[in-house]
Design an enzyme around this catalytic site. Structure first.
Site, mmCIF file in Angstrom:
data_model
loop_
_atom_site.group_PDB
_atom_site.id
_atom_site.type_symbol
_atom_site.label_atom_id
_atom_site.label_comp_id
_atom_site.label_asym_id
_atom_site.label_seq_id
_atom_site.Cartn_x
_atom_site.Cartn_y
_atom_site.Cartn_z
ATOM 1 N N GLU A 1 23.925 6.697 -47.597
ATOM 2 C CA GLU A 1 25.137 7.608 -47.218
ATOM 3 C C GLU A 1 26.113 7.314 -48.098
ATOM 4 O O GLU A 1 26.139 6.604 -49.155
ATOM 5 C CB GLU A 1 25.729 6.932 -45.760
ATOM 6 N N ASP B 1 34.252 5.505 -42.019
ATOM 7 C CA ASP B 1 34.492 5.522 -43.475
ATOM 8 C C ASP B 1 35.852 6.211 -43.980
ATOM 9 O O ASP B 1 36.316 6.893 -43.440
ATOM 10 C CB ASP B 1 33.597 6.440 -43.959
#
Lengths: 506, 506
Positions: free
Chosen positions: B204, B26
């Site tokens: 998420e 990420d």
């Protein structure tokens, strides 16, 4: 890049319904009466691509053996076509169109879309012989709002409000229209349901039905099926569903999550049977996808239906914290087509965790060549990357492959249907050669039931919580060899059966 | 079936950010200050698979050239790791943690998830040097609800209510928690947003941001990005988004449709920059997928970021009857990396409608071998099956292929990234070799912009209404040959540019 029809091979599916000739798509008019399951279907018998459909017709007494009949509803002129719709049993003659000489169980009414260029209307036709021949209503259409894309009526009897209720797609407005009628002829607008989840290009084929719970057949839940495409995630068409309440006027969805009825590429336009004998919900889908349905290999006909399924409702865990009420899909009972010989259940547990990937075949079975068989797996859930590999091969060695990849949080199930390793299958830019689904790790064992039938593979996991239907097109004949390898201990292969209909009507 | 690291080839992307070594996922802590765009990212530099992340760090002054720095935030012990989060500029010293010697534009606060086995909490760290080094708050964690899966805080300053607002994932409960704070240290629960669309296994990486309209930069819309996976349609992870209103306490979604931020397989965990200099919304995604991110070919490092994108909002037609307010994605301006020589725009219009499929190359261009280039297409919409074929090949003749298949209702865009025809690419059961998206036929021309950079292909269609990001892994080096064929008249190939950074930091 224009694609022409290609060889389909010698074999049709043994159990999955196929038309004799021409192009088939949506199932229509599903109705049960007098011991007979009627399956009508969109059929253009003049070509192998989608064109000018009418209603083909087949019947079955067990949902596995099908008998084809003459076309049930034909287009009145060459500028018109008969698009999708439903049948109901009008045993109480609410329509007033039947006389006393017609037995209550022979009174079938078809409600369907008449399509002309730029205009779609809802129409009815009556059958006094239990669904074999139909006569159009003299005052058709019975529902016309002047739209070009307004289609696929599905009608049920709503006892609490003592009325017929139709759901019908306002396709490009992304609405499902609800209409009521006392007589199947005069229709009154009740409400529009806006849906949620995926819109894509258009809504099609709504289907409203009450589905019993898995653990209590008396308790039921309203399920609204909705087919969407093109424009599903990753391109094609698919079937979503909503769970909710229906009060006779308005359908209210319990929530707004996307629920997918089958995670494979080839299960579209799902419909359920009217008047099932045991009050359970039985349905069927079209085993293809508008992404490539006009292009897959075909000689005399194109596409198959899925196996009929029995639906139920159950809470399914999404992870350790959340459960979701879900549609459960199981194939109808296959017992009558399981071959009796050589049918000992096989259990295999591998002792070593150090087997090289894909090198050790733990189970292999040669079938007799019908191309139709089933098997079940129990795969131990785990924490590390490991798994099971299933090859489904024909005698030429061409195969499709199922990979079950076990990870900590769940299991991926991948199907290589493009023969990437071997070049053994049909290719097209729009045919996804790999398809993949995912099952969360919420139990100690993943259970899987796979049915292979010529070019259709239906996979059911976690006792029907996940369905995964995909077509594949092997070169040089249907599969007859099942090989299972694993690289971790604890997998079981069992209930391996060749499937053979008692009488084939090919 | 265990998969080990494999050769990645010689080339890194020229423009897509990659870590020097280790496994990246990420994007984190996106913040702009003092002319510098900061990009932090999840990094385990000890291995090539996801493991124990900390925050890597890179900076850019133009979003195209990146300079790597020392790790910005490290785990305090080997039992802990630094999961995703954000940075804000605390120029007014709301936190009270900065003294007057620190310039307002150097006051960076990171808010991130500290992960230990079975427990995730939100923590803060302070940087007085504009984001290069951080010191953890002495009273961490600042937000702890005792949960195992509670992560990925993203914080913005909400001026109307004069408070910091955090969105954070209650992952397995499928909720996005909203919290407020006056000082980034004391957090108060505002509300939970339940979402809609796809749940999959978990939520998420939420990201709340105001995005300007395409035609009026002063008018803005609240956009809530949400990453979901595994369990996206067809198996993997993906990024959806919601459009709605935020009043300082509650986020209300305009509707409940599934909106997908990028229709490809490789654009996950999208985040936007805090404090962009022009008030526009700039963001970036991770160009991979949890379906296969640990398995793709890699030698020294694994995975790349997408190109930074500028987002806007515009109504996009879904069909002739319905428009949908949508997120528009465009790559940042590439002008400074477009090579000046040999850069004449090329327009090509083919005269014949009878060209054999795939046989006539209407345009071919050899690049200099950087593996980084772009091109644009204009494809005439039509009523019959026809299309354009783009081969992106390396000197060994190995290629990926884009097929643009024009149909009456729209155009399918298929990418064969598995080298199915040639066996020229990396395979894995979980790597979808074909990916496909769909664009409705709502204009006379389909416009397409494709950027190829080593193993990342980003495609934008209909002026940013559709994005489609996918990785691919050619054998024997990066692509340097672009070939375009067509079987109908009217396609234009233009703005073909090799892309070359002025200074490479590989």
């Amino acid at each position: 890049m224009a694609v022409i029809a290609q060889r389909q091979g010698d074999h049709r599916p043994a159990l999955h319904f196929t038309p004799r000739t021409g192009f088939m798509n949506d199932p229509n008019g599903l109705v049960y009466t007098k011991g007979v399951w009627h399956l009508y279907y969109q059929l253009d018998d003049q070509q192998l691509v989608a064109g000018r459909p009418e209603w083909g017709h087949a019947t079955s007494t067990d949902l596995l053996h099908w008998k084809r009949h003459e076309k049930a509803i034909k287009a009145p002129s060459e500028h018109e076509s008969i698009w999708s719709g439903c049948c109901v049993l009008d045993c109480n003659n609410t329509s007033g169109q039947f006389d006393e000489s017609t037995g209550p169980d022979d009174r079938i009414v078809a409600i369907f879309t008449l399509h002309t260029q730029g205009h779609q209307t809802q129409n009815v036709a009556f059958s006094s012989d239990g669904g074999y021949t139909f006569t159009g209503h003299k005052h058709n259409p019975v529902l016309d709002i002047g739209w070009a894309d307004f289609r696929d009526p599905k009608v049920l009897w709503h006892a609490p409000s003592n009325q017929w209720v139709m759901v019908v797609a306002k396709c490009h407005q992304f609405k499902i229209g609800f209409y009521s009628s006392p007589d199947l002829i005069h229709w009154h607008h009740l409400s529009d349901f806006e849906g949620s989840g995926v819109r894509g290009y258009q809504y099609e084929m709504p289907n409203l039905v009450q589905v019993p719970f898995d653990d209590d057949n008396q308790r039921k839940k309203w399920v609204l099926f909705l087919s969407v495409g093109p424009g599903a995630p990753l391109g094609g068409s698919f079937t979503q569903y909503f769970l909710g309440e229906f009060d006779g006027t308005i359908f209210t969805s319990d929530d707004h999550y996307l629920r997918t009825a089958d995670l494979g590429k080839d299960w579209y336009a799902a419909q359920t049977w009217f008047n099932s004998p045991d009050g359970q919900a039985y349905g069927i889908g079209w085993a293809s996808n508008w992404q490539y349905c006009n292009r897959v290999p075909a000689e005399r006909y194109r596409s198959a239906m899925s196996l009929p399924r029995k639906f139920s409702i159950r809470e399914v865990p999404l992870n350790e914290a959340t459960k979701s009420l879900s549609l459960i899909s199981r194939p109808v009972d296959l017992n009558i087509v399981r071959m009796a010989s050589d049918d000992m259940p096989i259990a295999f547990t591998h002792g070593s965790a150090n087997v090289k990937p894909s090198t050790e075949v733990i189970y292999q079975r040669h079938m007799r060549g019908s191309g139709s068989f089933e098997f079940k797996l129990k795969i131990k859930s785990g924490t590390s990357s490991a798994g099971v590999l299933v090859d489904i091969a024909n005698p030429s060695g061409h195969s499709v492959r199922l990979d079950f990849v076990v990870e900590r949080e769940g299991m991926f199930i991948s199907m290589d249907r493009g023969g990437i390793r071997t070049g053994s299958s049909w290719h097209h830019p729009l045919f996804d050669d790999k398809v993949c689904m995912w099952v969360p790790n919420t139990q100690s064992i993943y259970d899987v039931h796979v049915i292979v039938d010529a070019y259709v593979c239906e996979l059911f996991a976690m006792d029907g919580a996940y369905a995964f239907t995909n077509t594949f097109f092997l070169q040089d004949g249907v599969a007859s060899i099942l090989s299972v390898s694993q690289d971790t201990a604890g997998t079981e292969v069992f209930d391996v059966h060749e499937l053979c209909p008692l009488q084939r009507d090919r």
